[in-house]
Structure formats: structure tokens, C-alpha cells
Design an enzyme around this catalytic site. Structure first.
Site, PDB file in Angstrom:
ATOM      1  N   HIS A 118       0.839  -1.227   0.000  1.00  0.00           N
ATOM      2  CA  HIS A 118       0.000   0.000   0.000  1.00  0.00           C
ATOM      3  C   HIS A 118       0.864   1.264   0.000  1.00  0.00           C
ATOM      4  O   HIS A 118       0.425   2.301   0.476  1.00  0.00           O
ATOM      5  CB  HIS A 118      -0.963   0.031   1.197  1.00  0.00           C
TER       6      HIS A 118
ATOM      7  N   SER B  13      14.558  21.927 -16.202  1.00  0.00           N
ATOM      8  CA  SER B  13      13.366  22.727 -16.447  1.00  0.00           C
ATOM      9  C   SER B  13      13.784  24.032 -17.094  1.00  0.00           C
ATOM     10  O   SER B  13      14.861  24.555 -16.815  1.00  0.00           O
ATOM     11  CB  SER B  13      12.672  22.989 -15.111  1.00  0.00           C
TER      12      SER B  13
ATOM     13  N   LYS C 258      15.726  21.858 -11.100  1.00  0.00           N
ATOM     14  CA  LYS C 258      15.034  20.607 -11.432  1.00  0.00           C
ATOM     15  C   LYS C 258      15.927  19.564 -12.109  1.00  0.00           C
ATOM     16  O   LYS C 258      16.770  19.888 -12.926  1.00  0.00           O
ATOM     17  CB  LYS C 258      13.840  20.881 -12.360  1.00  0.00           C
TER      18      LYS C 258
ATOM     19  N   GLU D 200       9.398   8.521 -17.053  1.00  0.00           N
ATOM     20  CA  GLU D 200       7.997   8.923 -17.230  1.00  0.00           C
ATOM     21  C   GLU D 200       7.501   8.535 -18.627  1.00  0.00           C
ATOM     22  O   GLU D 200       6.378   8.059 -18.799  1.00  0.00           O
ATOM     23  CB  GLU D 200       7.844  10.433 -17.036  1.00  0.00           C
TER      24      GLU D 200
END
Ligand code: ARG
Length: 461
Positions: A157, A278, A284, A291
């Protein structure tokens, strides 16, 4: 009469936009090489069986070889008017060698031709997929070997559950990719069947030798039923289904990479080579590649559902709907291989923050099961032991302390069965070491699994 290759019974030709709608040349030109191979095998068979004279066959063979050469040099030009790769190549052959080109299609149909092309196409790509899976497995195994004693929390979980080793975690993925490998291996069996010679649907009146052409093309088997031969796309469905399962695995792995590279987790850091910055936030370091792999799973599932849907209502044998079988397969091939390669390199270059992984275990309650097991081993029924451990967890949360911070007197208030040896039972490393049931996270178990995996991988050296 229509000027199409099939135009005999037509008085008019389709409008241009109908031509464009029906044409597949924009995408099936990817099968040009396979189509030429199929044609070569077919004409050699026609020569062997004397259906064509040696002279005719030799002219066609020479023409096809010329086309194969021109394909490699980029000299072939395809047109929508010729609809698909099969008729385009036949028209080009006619330009090369004249009317004798028309004899190539004796005892053949585009229906067995296109099926043969797709079989050949996948037959060639499957070894590349297998190799890419093996590459990822090697990278996982190599990392696992280095991290056999690196502890981390195991989750259920997404909550800290019990301590495990990082090697154990990596080896879980190794096992998943092993099953993927086996699925694609099996996929080869159904891809390795030759439909050529089934003709349109019912076979042919010519004395063809299907075994001869299948041998030419390197197929181990030939379809035993001509209707099945031209309408079967199970091998493509299996490929897309296997690719989908593979992408589920890659996507889950990438999801964890993304999470674990976050500030909150901080377990891993991607190499700069696989991260991006970024345009506005200078700090970043984004895990874009992971992804994208997670995102690309969506298109592969789409490819599978697309083909399942195309096929589900089709009466035997060939229907033009089946022209829609190709793009999904091409898409999956050109997606999964790079996904596997990128993932392999990400694993090879990952930095592991061992300190952070182990430090979080010293402040959490992932050793609560150890306390319950400790009590159970000292004769307390497990349900009761679980309740005592739970109450102790709650007590220590309120104290803002961990279980191992509990003093013995407090422990004994909750259960007189708790003795001083409880502290060693609560130790995370001991907890891992003791999980020595087969396949568990115990150091000895994982070492054994790594050894077995290494033996298994030896055949790929
Ligand atoms: N372009 C067609 C396809 O991809 C080739 C087979 C056409 N056969 C036919 N009977 N119209 O499926």
C-alpha cells in the site's frame, strides 16, 4: 476497364480519395524487404515444381533481386494508386522485366502474401526483443549482486511494511522479465509457421510445394489449414499481449524509479544522461525517460486492444479489416525495444543512496512484525501477539519514539513474555537475515536466487 491490377471485372476506377482511403502503402512499405523475400521464395518454388519454366522464373528472380538492391539504395518509389506494398512491388517488377512479371502471382494471393510478410517481419524482430530483455536482466542482476546487504523498506500500500534488501527488490523484476522472455520465446513458435501457398483462402489447383517455399524462408512449419493460414493473426496478438505485459513491468519499475528519485524518498539518483532540466526552475532534475516509458505503456495497450477489436467479429477468411493489423505491430516493435534499452542504461548508471535507504528503517515501524513474531515464538498466540505489538506501536507513536526506543519495563507492561533479547529481534538486519524461507528476502535466500539467475544467464554470454 479499370487500370488496377485487379481491374478486369470493373468498368470504372475508384475515385482518388477512395484509393487513398483503401491504400496501405504509406505504412506497409515497411514490409518491402519481407515481401521481396516472400516473392523470391515463391518464384523459386514455381521453378522447382515446373509450374513456371526455368527461363521465366530466372527472369523474375533477377528482377526481384534488382528490386531488392534498389530498395537498399532508396531508389524504389511507391504510389498510392498501387494500393499496397504487394501491388507496388509487382508493378515495379513489371517495369523492370516486362509482362513476364505477371507470372509471379501464379498460385498466390495477396492474402497469403501479406500474412507471410507479417510472419517474416515478426520472426526477424523477436530475437531483437529477446536480446533487449536479456540486456535489462543482466543490468538488474549486476546491480543486485552489488546490493545484497543494502537494506530498504519493503512496501505494501506504499506504506513501510517490512525491511528487505535492495537486491531482493531488483531480483523481483529480474523474475518478471524472465517470464516476459519466456512469453516472447513461445511467441516465436506461432510466428514460425508459413502461410504461403494458402492462396486466397482455399489453396490452389497448381501442384505447389509449400514445404519448399517455407524452407526457403526459414520457417519450421506450414499452416495445415488454408483458411486459418490467411486469417490467423494470433501470432500478432500474442506479440502485442506479451508487449503489453512487458510494458506493465517496465511501467511499474519506472514508477518506482520516479518515486524513489523524489526528494521525499531520496533512495536513488538517475544519471544526468537520463534526466532533463526545467526551462524555468534551475534546480530541477526530472526523470523524463522513466515517465515516458511509463506513458508509452498506454500506446502498447492501445495496439493490443485495437487488434483484438479488429479481429473479434471477422468471418473467415480474409477481410480488408485485417489491413489494420500492421500499424499496431510496427508501433509496438519500435516502442518496446528502445524502452528496454533506455531502462537497461538507466539501471546501469543509477546511483543508490544506501545511507538514506537504511536510515529510514531506523525511524519507522517496519520491525513491528518482528515483535509479533518474537511473542509468537515465546508461546503467545499470533493474533494476541499482533494486538500487543499494535498497542506498543501506538504507544511509541504517541511518545514520538520507535519500537527499539522502548525501555524493557514498558515492554513488559504490555507483555511479561518480552525479555531483553527483544532488542536483537527488532534489529532490521536480523529481521532480514531471518526471513530465510524459500524465496524470502533473507541474505542467504537472495544469494541463492542470484546464483541461480547467473547460471540461467550464462547461456546468453
Ligand atoms: N493490403 C492488404 C492488407 O494489408 C493486402 C491484402 C489484400 N487482400 C485483399 N483481398 N484485398 O491486408
Amino acid at each position: 476497364m479499370s487500370d488496377k491490377l485487379w481491374g478486369g471485372r470493373f468498368e470504372a476506377s475508384p475515385d482518388q480519395f477512395v484509393d487513398e482511403f483503401g491504400a496501405s502503402i504509406s505504412f506497409d512499405q515497411l514490409l518491402a524487404k519481407e515481401d521481396l523475400q516472400g516473392s523470391l521464395a515463391h518464384v523459386k518454388m514455381l521453378k522447382h515444381t515446373k509450374i513456371l519454366s526455368a527461363n521465366e522464373a530466372d527472369q523474375i528472380i533477377a528482377g526481384l533481386e534488382k528490386l531488392a538492391h534498389k530498395l537498399t539504395t532508396g531508389e524504389l518509389e511507391f504510389s498510392v494508386a498501387n494500393e499496397d506494398i504487394h501491388m507496388n512491388l509487382e508493378a515495379l517488377l513489371a517495369q523492370e522485366i516486362g509482362p513476364v512479371a505477371g507470372k509471379l502471382h501464379t498460385a498466390r494471393s495477396r492474402n497469403d502474401q501479406v500474412a507471410t510478410d507479417l510472419h517474416l517481419y515478426l520472426k526477424k524482430r523477436l530475437p531483437q526483443v529477446l536480446e533487449a530483455i536479456t540486456g535489462l536482466q543482466k543490468a538488474l542482476l549486476c546491480q543486485a549482486k552489488k546490493h545484497q546487504t543494502t537494506l530498504m523498506p519493503g512496501f505494501t500500500h506504499l506504506q513501510h511494511a517490512q525491511p528487505i534488501t535492495y537486491a531482493h527488490y531488483l531480483m523481483a523484476y529480474w523474475q518478471m522479465f524472465k517470464r516476459d522472455y519466456e512469453r516472447f520465446l513461445f511467441n516465436q513458435k506461432h510466428t514460425d509457421i508459413c502461410p504461403l501457398g494458402a492462396a486466397a483462402l482455399a489453396g490452389t489447383t497448381f501442384p505447389i510445394d509449400r514445404k519448399f517455399s517455407a524452407d526457403q524462408l526459414g520457417f519450421s512449419e506450414i499452416y495445415a489449414n488454408s483458411l486459418d493460414a490467411v486469417s490467423d493473426r494470433d501470432f500478432a496478438l500474442e506479440f502485442l499481449s506479451n508487449s503489453s505485459i512487458l510494458m506493465v513491468h517496465l511501467s511499474r519499475f519506472c514508477e518506482e524509479l520516479i518515486l524513489w528519485c523524489s526528494y521525499e524518498f531520496g533512495y536513488l539518483e538517475l544519471s544526468d544522461k537520463f534526466a532533463t532540466g526545467s526551462s524555468i526552475m534551475p534546480q530541477k532534475k526530472n526523470p523524463d525517460m522513466a515517465e515516458l516509458i511509463r506513458g508509452k505503456s498506454g500506446r502498447i495497450f492501445g495496439d493490443l486492444i485495437g487488434l483484438l477489436t479488429v479481429l473479434k467479429g471477422l468471418p473467415l477468411a480474409y477481410n480488408k479489416d485485417m489491413q489494420e493489423d500492421k500499424e499496431g505491430v510496427f508501433d509496438a516493435v519500435k516502442t518496446i525495444i528502445p524502452c528496454l534499452k533506455i531502462c537497461t542504461q538507466m539501471v546501469e548508471t543509477l546511483s543508490v543512496n544506501k545511507e538514506r535507504m537504511e536510515q529510514v528503517l531506523t525511524t519507522d515501524f517496519s520491525n513491528a512484525t518482528e515483535l509479533a513474531d518474537y511473542l509468537a515464538k515465546n508461546g503467545v498466540p499470533f493474533r494476541q501477539a499482533h494486538a500487543i505489538a499494535g498497542k506498543l506501536v501506538l504507544h511509541q507513536i504517541k511518545q514520538q519514539q520507535t519500537l527499539q526506543d522502548t525501555d524493557l519495563a514498558t515492554f513488559q507492561k504490555f507483555s511479561p513474555q518480552i525479555k531483553a533479547d527483544v532488542y536483537s529481534a527488532l534489529d532490521q538486519r536480523t529481521a532480514v537475515k531471518r526471513r530465510n524461507s524459500y524465496g524470502g528476502t533473507g541474505f542467504a535466500q537472495v544469494e541463492q536466487q542470484i546464483e541461480l539467475a547467473e547460471q540461467f544467464m550464462q547461456k546468453f554470454e
